[in-house]
Write a protein that holds these residues in place. Sequence first.
Motif, PDB file in Angstrom:
ATOM      1  N   TYR A  25       5.539   2.914  -0.817  1.00 37.36           N
ATOM      2  CA  TYR A  25       4.565   1.991  -1.418  1.00 37.36           C
ATOM      3  C   TYR A  25       3.983   2.569  -2.708  1.00 37.36           C
ATOM      4  O   TYR A  25       3.887   1.872  -3.733  1.00 37.36           O
ATOM      5  CB  TYR A  25       3.427   1.698  -0.443  1.00 37.36           C
ATOM      6  N   GLU A  28       6.653   2.802  -5.529  1.00 35.94           N
ATOM      7  CA  GLU A  28       6.939   1.487  -6.103  1.00 35.94           C
ATOM      8  C   GLU A  28       5.823   1.031  -7.047  1.00 35.94           C
ATOM      9  O   GLU A  28       6.062   0.247  -7.966  1.00 35.94           O
ATOM     10  CB  GLU A  28       7.143   0.452  -5.005  1.00 35.94           C
ATOM     11  N   ALA A  29       4.605   1.537  -6.815  1.00 35.65           N
ATOM     12  CA  ALA A  29       3.480   1.195  -7.697  1.00 35.65           C
ATOM     13  C   ALA A  29       3.461   2.063  -8.951  1.00 35.65           C
ATOM     14  O   ALA A  29       2.556   1.930  -9.780  1.00 35.65           O
ATOM     15  CB  ALA A  29       2.174   1.346  -6.938  1.00 35.65           C
ATOM     16  N   HIS A  31       3.663   5.596  -9.011  1.00 36.66           N
ATOM     17  CA  HIS A  31       3.084   6.923  -8.843  1.00 36.66           C
ATOM     18  C   HIS A  31       4.146   7.908  -8.345  1.00 36.66           C
ATOM     19  O   HIS A  31       4.685   7.726  -7.250  1.00 36.66           O
ATOM     20  CB  HIS A  31       1.928   6.886  -7.845  1.00 36.66           C
ATOM     21  N   ASP A 284      -2.151  -0.772  -0.585  1.00 37.45           N
ATOM     22  CA  ASP A 284      -2.478  -1.592  -1.752  1.00 37.45           C
ATOM     23  C   ASP A 284      -3.928  -1.414  -2.171  1.00 37.45           C
ATOM     24  O   ASP A 284      -4.243  -1.379  -3.374  1.00 37.45           O
ATOM     25  CB  ASP A 284      -2.203  -3.064  -1.458  1.00 37.45           C
ATOM     26  N   ILE A 287      -4.169   2.007  -3.846  1.00 37.38           N
ATOM     27  CA  ILE A 287      -3.485   1.961  -5.148  1.00 37.38           C
ATOM     28  C   ILE A 287      -4.320   1.199  -6.170  1.00 37.38           C
ATOM     29  O   ILE A 287      -4.428   1.616  -7.336  1.00 37.38           O
ATOM     30  CB  ILE A 287      -2.083   1.327  -4.983  1.00 37.38           C
ATOM     31  N   THR A 288      -4.938   0.096  -5.766  1.00 36.33           N
ATOM     32  CA  THR A 288      -5.806  -0.661  -6.659  1.00 36.33           C
ATOM     33  C   THR A 288      -6.984   0.176  -7.108  1.00 36.33           C
ATOM     34  O   THR A 288      -7.345   0.202  -8.285  1.00 36.33           O
ATOM     35  CB  THR A 288      -6.308  -1.937  -5.971  1.00 36.33           C
TER      36      THR A 288
END
Length: 292
Positions: A25, A28-29, A31, A284, A287-288
């Motif tokens: 996850y 894919e963002a 990082h 998520d 990550i946000t």
Amino acid sequence: MVPGLGLSPYIYTTTPDGRRGWVEYFAEAGHPVYVFNPPRNVDSGGLDTGALQNSDSASLSRWSIDRAWPTWGFGPEVGDSYEDVRYPVESVDQLVASFPAYVSTGGGGGGRQGGGQTGGRGGDQNSTSADSTETTAGTQTGSTTGGGGGSRFASPQETAALEALLNRIGPSVLLVHSAGGGSGFAVAQTVPDLVERIVAVEPVGAPTDPQTVAEMGGDAPFMGVYGDYVDERGQTGREEATQTTADIAGETNPASTLLSLPDEGISGNTHLMMQDDNNGEIADRIITWIGD
């Protein structure tokens, strides 16, 4: 990403039922992700077996499912799940298979290697309630920071290895879990210029002294994350300390916060929320926050 005591990178790389882990996850963002395997784990390649053999207090331990199940919030006792539990308990054997043998100094913990695998309430940070943990864990460290400083709960060998990793890869977001918080917080004080943000998932050793918090990452934003059934798991003290850390950090960096999933209307999350069936939703949110 730093796992807790007696846990391996497995908790971040995959899930027992084959879903994506947090590594995927976050990657894919956008990082780059490094997963730290603590040197106290036998499978890490960093274990000093000579020191272990010459130590009167060190031994090999391994988590048992009998202790992990209630301690991590799967349910009140092994085989009895909370109705809304988010962990894939039907596949828990895959988690058990991932438990590494690890060096234990000062007490029972998750169950002795080669023994009954039942384990008592000893000195291993991950396997006790918050208050007893914070008393016994102090015997495992060489340095002390007042006011609940993270270095009080840090393994010197683990701290040195984590610092070496940050020196190699450069400034990073440091994500720590459970007893991994002790070394993570200590490193954030030692090399603050290499810690851009701190994410602490149900950590041990969250500092409550303003000076200590200010030294971590040079006022880097701090995010604590907590799941459900905190009272039932005996983790109230840990959560309160983490809230205090977030409050103090928020005085200088308003981005600092405590994400309490139940307060957000998200129930049933466990101590291993990075493997829960809504692990993507939690990833998520982190990550946000990192991108804010």
